[in-house]
Design an enzyme around this catalytic site. Structure first.
Site, mmCIF file in Angstrom:
data_model
loop_
_atom_site.group_PDB
_atom_site.id
_atom_site.type_symbol
_atom_site.label_atom_id
_atom_site.label_comp_id
_atom_site.label_asym_id
_atom_site.label_seq_id
_atom_site.Cartn_x
_atom_site.Cartn_y
_atom_site.Cartn_z
ATOM 1 N N CYS A 152 62.013 -74.700 7.290
ATOM 2 C CA CYS A 152 61.419 -73.458 6.781
ATOM 3 C C CYS A 152 61.630 -72.273 7.710
ATOM 4 O O CYS A 152 61.747 -71.139 7.240
ATOM 5 C CB CYS A 152 59.935 -73.658 6.463
ATOM 6 S SG CYS A 152 58.819 -73.796 7.882
ATOM 7 N N ASP A 153 61.714 -72.484 9.015
ATOM 8 C CA ASP A 153 61.955 -71.388 9.954
ATOM 9 C C ASP A 153 63.245 -70.640 9.613
ATOM 10 O O ASP A 153 63.371 -69.430 9.858
ATOM 11 C CB ASP A 153 62.115 -71.884 11.397
ATOM 12 C CG ASP A 153 61.191 -72.996 11.798
ATOM 13 O OD1 ASP A 153 60.650 -73.687 10.916
ATOM 14 O OD2 ASP A 153 61.036 -73.209 13.008
ATOM 15 N N ALA A 154 64.204 -71.386 9.044
ATOM 16 C CA ALA A 154 65.505 -70.797 8.733
ATOM 17 C C ALA A 154 65.390 -69.643 7.745
ATOM 18 O O ALA A 154 66.278 -68.780 7.686
ATOM 19 C CB ALA A 154 66.443 -71.861 8.162
#
Length: 452
Positions: A152-154
């Site tokens: 999700c950080d991407a």
């Protein structure tokens, strides 16, 4: 019952107090203090991570926002020097979103300075990304994160980089690719019941100590930060825009509902008791996204203003006297402990993004006031004539009359001389005043009524 009533009253008073304490000049100086501390620390102590690193990329996002509202080209020159030091290249692993997060900086600087060197390497990479089929699954194996947005950080690292490149070049294929890959990741990582994102597939079946699902504060902060940055450059008529807006509203409602009493979001969103201390990188990105939503008219001010005011208070009370931002969880992939002395550059980036939106909201929501933002998108200093239509003034100031109006710099409070232009019927048509703007700089003014 008396105790409960008193507690609710105390919370209400706290909310009102947080809103009442918001002042544009205070927000500006808090941002300046944090930004200056960070640059000084990098210059004297060195960079903990490479200047192409994702941690640095997140900081640059906030530093660009700050450079604009600071109206001081010194900060843009620091960012240009970063690009020169990087030779305007992205990181080593070409399709790894962390390694092209820095593309956000390059594209935003290109939009102002128009130097093709700034985006040459990143554009070459983006052309490849846009042509790839992207048919692999996103299960966390076989190094999938080096090729796809499988965590999700991407969604903060990759999508805004491509979206800002679309804005810089006018080529919508980068934005269309952003949308396609965003929804691929969302179908896999988004929990439709909780309206939150898993960090990656390894967390699908993990539980916190209290039995709740594992949803990481900073990871979901990254998502919301990336979401509003994509929306900020997505045309109103883009076919996928409404899907993005609905996702933003759903996540905003969930995030607001789990804010902690201290105004922050702890490292674990659904098990805050296990991580009882506030965490400022996640809180900063949530504050940024929610306040942006208010400023864009997507989220109602009445519902969310106290949420962001409390969040900003949680952030500013995490500042050390010298401007160091504390309570930033160390680099990782899941909730973990954090202390007042912990800091990192991405936390500063989140703080500055939040501050720019809080500054606008504070001025925009002031009673009997019309906010005016002057923007210089060019690479040269400009003396600008600002024209504000009288209809815009009367839409924001009830019973506005020329007599008793003043124009002020929203940060300094300095009164600005202005002229009123009248129609042939001697009715007010517009207010005109002059200002100077540095390259890429913004200034916020307010037209306000001082008497009836």
């Amino acid at each position: 019952m008396r105790k409960l009533t008193f507690s609710l009253l105390l919370v209400l008073v706290t909310f009102c107090s947080a809103l009442a304490q918001l002042r544009a000049d205070s927000i500006f100086h808090q941002m300046k203090k944090v930004a200056d501390w960070q640059w000084k620390t990098l210059e004297t102590e060195g960079w903990r991570n490479p200047k192409k690193d994702w941690t640095s990329g997140a900081m640059y996002a906030g530093m660009v926002a700050w450079a604009k509202v600071a109206n001081d080209e010194t900060y843009f020159k620091k960012l240009i020097q970063v690009g020169e030091d990087n030779k305007w290249k992205v990181g080593k692993y070409r399709h790894f979103a962390d390694d092209y997060c820095v593309g956000q900086l390059y594209s935003q600087l290109y939009t102002i300075y128009k130097d093709p060197r700034y985006i040459e390497d990143f554009k070459t990479l983006a052309d490849t990304i846009a042509m790839l089929p992207h048919t692999e699954g996103l299960e966390w194996k076989k190094g999938i994160h080096m090729r796809e947005w499988a965590w999700c950080d991407a969604l903060f690292m990759g999508p805004p980089a491509l979206a800002y490149l679309a804005e810089a070049t006018g080529d919508m294929k980068y934005l269309d690719c952003t949308s396609k890959l965003w929804w691929k990741s969302t179908e896999y990582l988004y929990d439709k019941d909780e309206h939150l994102y898993y960090r990656d597939s390894r967390y699908f079946n993990k539980k916190e100590k209290n039995g709740a699902k594992v949803f990481w504060s900073r990871g979901n902060g990254w998502v919301m930060g990336g979401l509003v940055r994509v929306l900020s450059v997505m045309p109103k008529n883009h076919p996928d825009r409404e899907k993005f807006v609905q996702l933003f509203k759903d996540m905003s409602a969930k995030v607001a509902s789990i804010q902690q009493a201290d105004g922050s979001w702890h490292a674990s969103l659904l098990d805050p008791a296990t991580y009882p201390v506030k965490e400022t990188s996640g809180t900063g990105f949530f504050c940024y996204a929610l306040t942006w939503g208010i400023n864009q008219g997507i989220l109602p001010y009445k519902k969310y203003s106290t949420v962001v005011a409390k969040a900003w208070d949680a952030l500013t009370t995490s500042m050390h006297p010298n401007g160091k931002l504390g309570f930033v969880q160390a680099q990782g992939a899941a909730p973990d402990k954090v202390t007042y002395d912990d800091t990192d550059v991405y936390g500063v980036g989140a703080f500055l993004l939040a501050g720019t939106e809080m500054l606008r909201m504070t001025v925009d929501q002031e009673k009997n006031t019309a906010m005016v933002e002057a923007v210089n998108p060019a690479a040269s200093e400009r003396n600008e004539k600002i024209t504000v239509e009288w209809s815009s003034v009367t839409a924001q100031i009830k019973k506005a009359k020329v007599k008793g109006l003043v124009v002020e710099d929203a940060v300094s409070g300095q009164q600005i001389p202005f002229e009123v232009i009248y129609t042939d019927q001697q009715k007010p048509k517009s207010i005109v005043f002059q200002t100077s703007l540095t390259p890429g700089g913004n200034k916020i003014f307010k037209i306000k009524r001082t008497s009836n």
